[in-house]
Design a protein around this motif. Structure first.
Motif, PDB file in Angstrom:
ATOM      1  N   THR A 191      25.053  22.909 -25.155  1.00  0.00           N
ATOM      2  CA  THR A 191      25.154  24.209 -24.492  1.00  0.00           C
ATOM      3  C   THR A 191      24.926  24.083 -22.988  1.00  0.00           C
ATOM      4  N   LYS A 192      24.029  23.208 -22.585  1.00  0.00           N
ATOM      5  CA  LYS A 192      23.746  23.045 -21.154  1.00  0.00           C
ATOM      6  C   LYS A 192      24.955  22.467 -20.422  1.00  0.00           C
ATOM      7  N   GLN A 193      25.620  21.492 -21.027  1.00  0.00           N
ATOM      8  CA  GLN A 193      26.801  20.917 -20.396  1.00  0.00           C
ATOM      9  C   GLN A 193      27.845  21.987 -20.110  1.00  0.00           C
ATOM     10  N   LEU A 194      28.114  22.823 -21.099  1.00  0.00           N
ATOM     11  CA  LEU A 194      29.136  23.845 -20.916  1.00  0.00           C
ATOM     12  C   LEU A 194      28.670  24.917 -19.943  1.00  0.00           C
ATOM     13  N   ALA A 195      27.425  25.352 -20.063  1.00  0.00           N
ATOM     14  CA  ALA A 195      26.915  26.398 -19.175  1.00  0.00           C
ATOM     15  C   ALA A 195      26.939  25.934 -17.723  1.00  0.00           C
ATOM     16  N   ASP A 196      26.544  24.700 -17.480  1.00  0.00           N
ATOM     17  CA  ASP A 196      26.549  24.172 -16.109  1.00  0.00           C
ATOM     18  C   ASP A 196      27.968  24.062 -15.566  1.00  0.00           C
ATOM     19  N   LEU A 197      28.895  23.644 -16.423  1.00  0.00           N
ATOM     20  CA  LEU A 197      30.284  23.527 -15.980  1.00  0.00           C
ATOM     21  C   LEU A 197      30.834  24.899 -15.583  1.00  0.00           C
ATOM     22  N   VAL A 198      30.596  25.913 -16.416  1.00  0.00           N
ATOM     23  CA  VAL A 198      31.109  27.249 -16.132  1.00  0.00           C
ATOM     24  C   VAL A 198      30.450  27.823 -14.886  1.00  0.00           C
ATOM     25  N   ALA A 199      29.157  27.561 -14.716  1.00  0.00           N
ATOM     26  CA  ALA A 199      28.443  28.075 -13.541  1.00  0.00           C
ATOM     27  C   ALA A 199      29.012  27.506 -12.246  1.00  0.00           C
ATOM     28  N   GLY A 200      29.656  26.348 -12.333  1.00  0.00           N
ATOM     29  CA  GLY A 200      30.290  25.776 -11.158  1.00  0.00           C
ATOM     30  C   GLY A 200      31.627  26.401 -10.828  1.00  0.00           C
ATOM     31  N   ILE A 201      32.157  27.207 -11.750  1.00  0.00           N
ATOM     32  CA  ILE A 201      33.460  27.830 -11.559  1.00  0.00           C
ATOM     33  C   ILE A 201      33.342  29.342 -11.344  1.00  0.00           C
ATOM     34  N   VAL A 202      32.480  29.977 -12.114  1.00  0.00           N
ATOM     35  CA  VAL A 202      32.339  31.435 -12.084  1.00  0.00           C
ATOM     36  C   VAL A 202      31.145  31.815 -11.227  1.00  0.00           C
ATOM     37  N   ARG A 203      31.365  32.722 -10.314  1.00  0.00           N
ATOM     38  CA  ARG A 203      30.287  33.161  -9.422  1.00  0.00           C
ATOM     39  C   ARG A 203      29.406  34.191 -10.120  1.00  0.00           C
ATOM     40  N   GLY A 204      28.121  33.962 -10.130  1.00  0.00           N
ATOM     41  CA  GLY A 204      27.186  34.904 -10.724  1.00  0.00           C
ATOM     42  C   GLY A 204      26.746  35.949  -9.719  1.00  0.00           C
ATOM     43  N   GLU A 205      26.424  37.141 -10.205  1.00  0.00           N
ATOM     44  CA  GLU A 205      25.932  38.211  -9.360  1.00  0.00           C
ATOM     45  C   GLU A 205      24.407  38.159  -9.329  1.00  0.00           C
ATOM     46  N   PRO A 206      23.785  38.390  -8.170  1.00  0.00           N
ATOM     47  CA  PRO A 206      22.325  38.386  -8.103  1.00  0.00           C
ATOM     48  C   PRO A 206      21.723  39.385  -9.091  1.00  0.00           C
ATOM     49  N   GLY A 207      20.849  38.901  -9.947  1.00  0.00           N
ATOM     50  CA  GLY A 207      20.223  39.763 -10.933  1.00  0.00           C
ATOM     51  C   GLY A 207      21.100  40.117 -12.113  1.00  0.00           C
TER      52      GLY A 207
END
Length: 346
Positions: A191-207
């Motif tokens: 799960t961490k591998q996939l979550a980290d990969l997606v976090a590098g592509i999709v911008r998260g909103e603060p909070g």
């Protein structure tokens, strides 16, 4: 296969205790009757089941769950109910067959709480959540194709469509490309591998939600065929409910709610008007009467007490004497990922 609130809170917050969402509203809509026959298609931790049996003296209930751990953990409640409760490991799409098998038909009520449970999210080894690093699994029954299988074997176009249609992820094609590039080097297995990969592509909103929330939702729905199961369950409930029997469904995101809303609208006689391009459809005999107009949402007090409830919606209807209809092709279409579309810029 129950869900007890918002996917965002489940993914990034602390583990939450099991709290049945909209419990008061579910009981009001279901209106359990003494000596009635009920089916909880998503037993989970038994919150709705226990409340129904306590509210209706001498009623009996069949509880289904595709997760074997949920069935095993319900043994104490089965014993406490002294013959009034039976549990069976099965998908809720199979509720008609299960009700027939246990001689429960016709039913006075069916309740469905759609999604993934807090207990499943809080178990790292199940691979549903990226709050913990665990195997990329997500199988509710523990059998069949896993999330890792899809991520590492599906073609790029299919991955993009899964992320877009089941997760409503706007950067679906960029994420799919990144997954394919990454798996060429080594399989994605945690799960961490996939979550980290997606976090590098999709911008998260603060909070806001973790950037991988929508991708994880999409994979979980695909792995467990959740929308297909919902469509099958709605038609099955129509077939086994007696006149006056009630169907109560709690959903947690727009994909599920859209299917339930369309089913109830069509089955209660609300057919679309015709136009010069599409003549009016002959109205079939209604099979349900809506109990309340629109969806019922949690109160502000419940959302404050249980943040995972904030996206919940309840819809309910009462069966009449009209014969059950055949499966609705439109509903089935809503549950299927379309064929991959031509590549376009993300």
């Amino acid at each position: 296969m129950t869900d007890h609130g918002d996917r965002r809170g489940a993914a990034v917050g602390e583990p939450a205790r099991h709290v049945p969402v909209l419990l008061t509203e579910v009981l009001e809509a279901l209106a359990p009757q003494p000596r009635g026959r009920y089916l909880d298609g998503t037993f989970g931790a038994g919150g709705y089941t226990k409340a129904i049996l306590e509210a209706a003296p001498d009623a009996i209930l069949l509880g289904l769950d595709r997760d074997p751990t949920a069935i095993a953990s319900g043994a104490d409640l089965v014993a406490a109910m002294a013959g009034r409760l039976t549990l069976s490991q099965a998908c809720f799409g199979e509720l008609a067959e299960e009700a027939e098998r246990f001689k429960m038909t016709p039913l006075d009520g069916v309740v469905l709480d759609i999604g993934v449970s807090s207990m499943q999210l809080d178990q790292a080894e199940r691979g549903f959540s990226f709050r913990f690093d665990g195997p990329l699994d997500m199988r509710m029954s523990g059998q069949g194709q896993s999330a890792a299988d899809i991520v590492n074997e599906a073609e790029e176009g299919l991955l993009a469509n899964i992320f877009y249609h089941y997760g409503e992820e706007r950067r679906s094609r960029a994420v799919a490309r990144a997954v394919v590039e990454a798996r060429r080097k080594a399989p994605l297995t945690t799960t961490k591998q996939l979550a980290d990969l997606v976090a590098g592509i999709v911008r998260g909103e603060p909070g806001g939600a973790h950037p991988a929330t929508r991708v994880f939702q999409a994979l979980r729905i695909a792995v467990n065929d959740e929308l297909g199961e919902l469509v099958r369950a709605l038609h099955a409930a129509e077939a086994v409910l007696k006149p006056g029997g009630r169907l109560v469904v709690v959903t947690f995101h727009s994909l599920e709610d859209r299917i339930v809303k369309q089913f109830f609208a069509e089955r209660s006689g609300r057919v679309p008007a015709g136009s010069r391009h599409a003549p009016a459809v002959a109205a079939a005999q209604p099979t349900f009467r809506l109990i309340a107009k629109g969806a019922v949402a949690p109160s502000e007090a419940e959302m404050r007490a249980n943040p995972r409830a904030r996206s919940a919606k309840l819809r309910a209807a009462e069966r009449n004497e009209a014969p059950a209809r055949h499966a609705d092709a439109g509903l089935v279409a809503l549950s299927i990922v379309p064929d991959p579309q031509p590549r376009r810029r993300s």
